[in-house]
Design a protein around this motif. Structure first.
Motif, PDB file in Angstrom:
ATOM      1  N   LEU A  66      -5.433  -1.615  -3.225  1.00  0.00           N
ATOM      2  CA  LEU A  66      -5.556  -1.338  -4.652  1.00  0.00           C
ATOM      3  C   LEU A  66      -4.538  -0.300  -5.102  1.00  0.00           C
ATOM      4  CD1 LEU A  66      -9.454  -1.262  -5.002  1.00  0.00           C
ATOM      5  CD2 LEU A  66      -7.896  -3.103  -5.661  1.00  0.00           C
ATOM      6  N   SER A  67      -4.318   0.729  -4.272  1.00  0.00           N
ATOM      7  CA  SER A  67      -3.390   1.789  -4.648  1.00  0.00           C
ATOM      8  C   SER A  67      -1.949   1.446  -4.325  1.00  0.00           C
ATOM      9  CB  SER A  67      -3.758   3.089  -3.931  1.00  0.00           C
ATOM     10  OG  SER A  67      -3.656   2.938  -2.528  1.00  0.00           O
ATOM     11  N   GLY A  68      -1.728   0.443  -3.467  1.00  0.00           N
ATOM     12  CA  GLY A  68      -0.376   0.064  -3.089  1.00  0.00           C
ATOM     13  C   GLY A  68       0.240   0.951  -2.047  1.00  0.00           C
ATOM     14  N   LYS A  69      -0.538   1.811  -1.385  1.00  0.00           N
ATOM     15  CA  LYS A  69       0.014   2.724  -0.395  1.00  0.00           C
ATOM     16  C   LYS A  69       0.465   1.970   0.844  1.00  0.00           C
ATOM     17  CE  LYS A  69      -2.203   6.972  -1.908  1.00  0.00           C
ATOM     18  NZ  LYS A  69      -2.967   8.165  -1.498  1.00  0.00           N
ATOM     19  N   MET A  70       1.405   2.583   1.557  1.00  0.00           N
ATOM     20  CA  MET A  70       2.079   1.928   2.662  1.00  0.00           C
ATOM     21  C   MET A  70       1.161   1.817   3.872  1.00  0.00           C
ATOM     22  SD  MET A  70       4.828   1.538   1.022  1.00  0.00           S
ATOM     23  CE  MET A  70       5.868   0.816   2.279  1.00  0.00           C
ATOM     24  N   GLU A  71       1.298   0.679   4.588  1.00  0.00           N
ATOM     25  CA  GLU A  71       0.578   0.444   5.820  1.00  0.00           C
ATOM     26  C   GLU A  71       1.557   0.086   6.925  1.00  0.00           C
ATOM     27  OE1 GLU A  71      -2.351  -2.537   5.288  1.00  0.00           O
ATOM     28  OE2 GLU A  71      -3.484  -1.427   3.768  1.00  0.00           O
TER      29      GLU A  71
END
Length: 592
Positions: free
Chosen positions: A153-158
Motif C-alpha cells: 500500500l505504501s510502495g516501500k521497497m522490498e
C-alpha cells in the motif's frame, strides 16, 4: 572565477560511513518523483523522499555502491545495492509490478522462503543465493515496515533478490552496453576488474538470477565506469585509469547470445573491442593520480547542425530496427516473457541448459572460481588488442562515418593517441558523438569530443568527484566537479565556470534532479560530510553561466521609452546621464 551562493537546502543526520559511490538520485518506487538513496558501510540503507526519511533498511553489509535502473527489463526501476563483502541486493517496490508478468497464485507456491540475512551469509558463504522474484509476496528487509501488505500500500521497497558476487566492488552501472534492447549490470572492482551481468529468469519457475557475461582486467586501478554512445548509437564503456587515461570497451552483442554451430567463432574473435586511450597533455605527467570520467554529456543546442540531425535520425532508425529484432530473441518486455517462458533457456550464453550440453561435447573451458564467468577471449591482461575495429554485427554502421574533423583554430585541441599508427586515412573514423569529461586528482578538468580535447582547465584543489547537471535549463549538461574541501566547480561546455564553496569537507558527492515537492523536480547538489550529515541543495539554477550587464532600458516597450524621453526632456550625452541619475534617486529614495 565567479562565485555563486545557494541557500535552499535540506539537512539530515546520517550515522555511518558513506563510500564515494554509495549515494544516488532516482525514482526507486516508480511514482514519478525522484528519491535520494544512501548506503553506509555499517549495512544500513536510507531512502529520502521529499524532506523526510521515507524508509530505512538495515542489515545489508558494507554498502559500497548503489544504482537505480531497469535491471529486470520489465520497464520499471529497481534498486541495486552492492556490498563490498560480496553480496548483491535488489529491491523492488510492490506497487510497481506489472500484474501480467507474474501470476500471484502460482508464485505463492513456487517462491522460496527467504531466511534471515545473517543466516544466509553464514550458511552459504560460497554458494550463489537465488531468491524468487515475487514483487507482491516477498518479505521486506525493513524491520520497521510491518507486513508486506502494508508495504504494497505504501510502495516501500522490498528485497526480491540476493546473490553472491565477487568482493571489493566500488562502482555499479545499470545500462544497455551491447545494444540488444536489455539492460546489463556493470561492476567495477578495486582489484582492477570490470564485470558485466544480465538478469536471466524463467517465469515458469518464478525465479531468476544474475548471469555473468564478460570479464575485463585493467592494467591499473579503476576510477569510475561510465557509458558513452558513439554517433551511430553504439554504446561503449569508458573505464577511468590513473594519470588521465581510460579504457574504451565496445561490447560485442554476440558475447551474450548462443552462437550457431555453423557460425561459431573462437573466444578471441568474439571478444569485445578494447582500446587503451591516453590524453596528450603536459599537465598529466604523474601516472599515479586518480581519474574520474563522465560520459554522454548532452551537447549545447547551437552545436547541433542540420547535417548532424539528418545523420542521427538515420542512425536512430537503424538502431531501433536492430533493437526491435534483438527483442524478438531476448526478453526485452514482460509480455514476451509471459508468452515464451522457455525463451530464456535458449538465450543466455552462461548458466543455460543448452550451453551445459554443448560444453560436455567440447573441452571444458576455464571458469572463474568466484562467479563462474567464462575466461577466454573476454579476459584482457596487460597489453590490449592493437586492432582498432573488429568484424561484428555492427559493421552495417560503417557508412555513417564522416571525414576526420580537426579544429585548427583551437590551440588547446589535442589529438588522442592512435593505437594503430599504421592505419590509413580511410580506416581512421572520427565519430560525431557526444562529449565526455575527465577530471584528475591534481585539479585538471577536460572536455573531450570526437577524440579531441576541446579544452582543459586547471584548478588548485584536489578533485575527487565528477558529475553532470543541467543548472541553466537549456537542455545541455554542465560539468560539476567537487573537491575534498567542499569547493564545487560548475562548468558549461564553452568553458564558462562558476564556483560554490560548501562549508565542510566532503566524503561523498552526487548530483541529480530531486523532488522536494511532489511533481516538481529541481537540480540539486548532495554532500555527505565527515560529521555524518547529508546536505541537499535544491533548486540549484543559474540564469546564465556568463555575466550579463543589467540595463532596464532594454526591457521597455516603445511607448514607455517615449514617456521616459519626455521626462528627460529629450536630453543627450552627459546631461541625459545626470537627469537619469536624478530620476533613479527619486524613484528609489524619493529625493528630487
Amino acid at each position: 572565477m565567479r562565485a555563486v551562493s545557494f541557500v535552499k537546502r535540506l539537512q539530515w543526520d546520517l550515522p555511518g560511513t558513506v563510500c564515494r559511490h554509495g549515494l544516488t538520485i532516482g525514482d526507486v518506487d516508480n511514482d514519478g518523483d525522484n528519491e535520494l538513496v544512501v548506503g553506509t558501510a555499517e549495512g544500513e540503507l536510507y531512502i529520502f523522499k521529499g524532506s523526510e526519511l521515507w524508509q530505512k533498511i538495515p542489515g545489508l553489509g558494507i554498502v559500497t555502491s548503489v544504482a537505480i535502473g531497469d535491471i529486470f527489463n520489465y520497464g520499471r526501476n529497481a534498486l541495486v545495492v552492492i556490498c563490498g563483502d560480496g553480496w548483491a541486493h535488489i529491491f523492488y517496490s510492490p506497487r510497481s509490478v506489472n500484474p501480467s508478468t507474474i501470476n500471484a497464485t502460482s508464485a505463492q507456491q513456487l517462491v522460496k522462503e527467504t531466511a534471515d540475512q545473517d543466516n544466509i551469509k553464514s550458511g552459504y558463504a560460497n554458494v550463489d543465493i537465488v531468491t524468487g522474484v515475487n514483487m507482491t509476496n516477498s518479505q521486506s528487509s525493513d524491520q520497521t515496515d510491518g507486513n508486506s501488505d502494508g508495504n504494497e500500500l505504501s510502495g516501500k521497497m522490498e528485497c526480491v533478490h540476493v546473490q553472491r558476487i565477487p568482493t571489493n566492488t566500488k562502482v555499479v552501472l545499470v545500462a544497455d552496453v551491447d545494444r540488444d534492447g536489455a539492460n546489463e549490470m556493470i561492476l567495477g572492482l578495486t582489484d582492477r576488474v570490470v564485470r558485466s551481468y544480465r538478469w536471466s529468469s524463467n517465469l515458469e519457475l518464478g525465479r531468476g538470477k544474475l548471469v555473468g557475461l564478460n570479464k575485463w582486467e585493467c592494467a591499473n586501478q579503476i576510477g569510475t565506469v561510465t557509458l558513452q554512445h558513439m554517433a551511430d548509437g553504439t554504446p561503449t564503456l569508458l573505464v577511468a585509469q590513473p594519470g588521465g587515461t581510460f579504457m574504451r570497451i565496445k561490447c560485442n552483442p554476440k558475447d551474450g547470445h548462443l552462437e550457431d554451430e555453423a557460425h561459431k567463432t573462437d573466444d578471441e574473435s568474439a571478444a569485445s573491442c578494447v582500446d587503451y586511450q591516453t590524453l596528450g597533455i603536459s599537465r598529466m605527467r604523474n601516472q599515479n593520480i586518480s581519474t574520474e570520467i563522465i560520459g554522454d554529456l548532452e551537447p549545447t543546442t547551437e552545436n547541433k547542425t542540420s547535417n548532424d540531425e539528418g545523420k542521427d535520425s538515420t542512425a536512430k532508425q537503424n538502431v531501433s530496427s536492430e533493437i526491435q529484432h534483438n527483442r524478438n530473441l531476448k526478453s526485452g518486455s514482460s509480455e514476451f516473457k509471459e508468452n515464451n517462458p522457455q525463451s530464456e533457456v535458449k538465450k543466455d550464453n552462461l548458466g543455460t541448459a543448452e550451453v551445459e550440453k554443448a560444453s560436455e561435447k567440447t573441452d571444458p573451458p576455464t571458469t572463474d572460481q568466484v562467479d563462474g564467468n567464462l575466461i577466454g577471449g573476454n579476459l584482457i591482461l596487460g597489453d590490449y588488442d592493437e586492432k582498432t575495429e573488429k568484424d561484428s554485427s555492427l559493421s552495417a554502421y560503417k557508412h555513417l562515418s564522416c571525414s576526420e574533423n580537426v579544429d585548427n583554430n583551437n590551440t588547446e585541441n589535442f589529438k588522442l593517441k592512435d593505437k594503430s599508427e599504421g592505419t590509413t586515412n580511410t580506416e581512421k573514423i572520427s565519430w560525431q558523438g557526444k562529449p565526455y569529461a575527465l577530471a584528475t586528482l591534481d585539479g585538471t578538468i577536460m572536455l573531450v569530443k570526437d577524440e579531441n580535447i576541446l579544452w582543459s582547465m586547471q584548478v588548485d584543489r584536489l578533485i575527487f568527484a565528477l558529475c553532470r547537471l543541467d543548472v541553466t535549463g537549456d537542455g545541455s549538461d554542465e560539468i560539476v566537479a567537487c573537491t575534498w574541501d567542499g569547493q564545487t566547480y560548475i562548468l558549461d561546455q564553452q568553458r564558462n565556470s562558476v564556483r560554490f564553496q560548501f562549508e565542510e569537507p566532503v566524503r561523498a558527492f552526487c548530483t541529480g534532479n530531486y523532488n522536494v515537492s511532489p511533481g516538481i523536480s529541481t537540480p540539486c547538489l548532495v554532500y555527505n560530510t565527515f560529521n555524518n550529515k547529508i546536505f541537499l541543495y535544491y533548486d540549484v539554477t543559474l540564469p546564465s553561466m556568463v555575466i550579463k550587464s543589467f540595463n532596464p532600458l532594454e526591457e521597455l516597450d516603445p511607448e514607455e521609452k517615449k514617456t521616459l524621453d519626455d521626462l528627460l526632456q529629450n536630453c543627450h550625452g552627459t546631461e541625459r546621464q545626470q537627469r537619469m541619475q536624478q530620476f533613479t534617486e527619486w524613484l528609489l529614495y524619493g529625493i528630487s
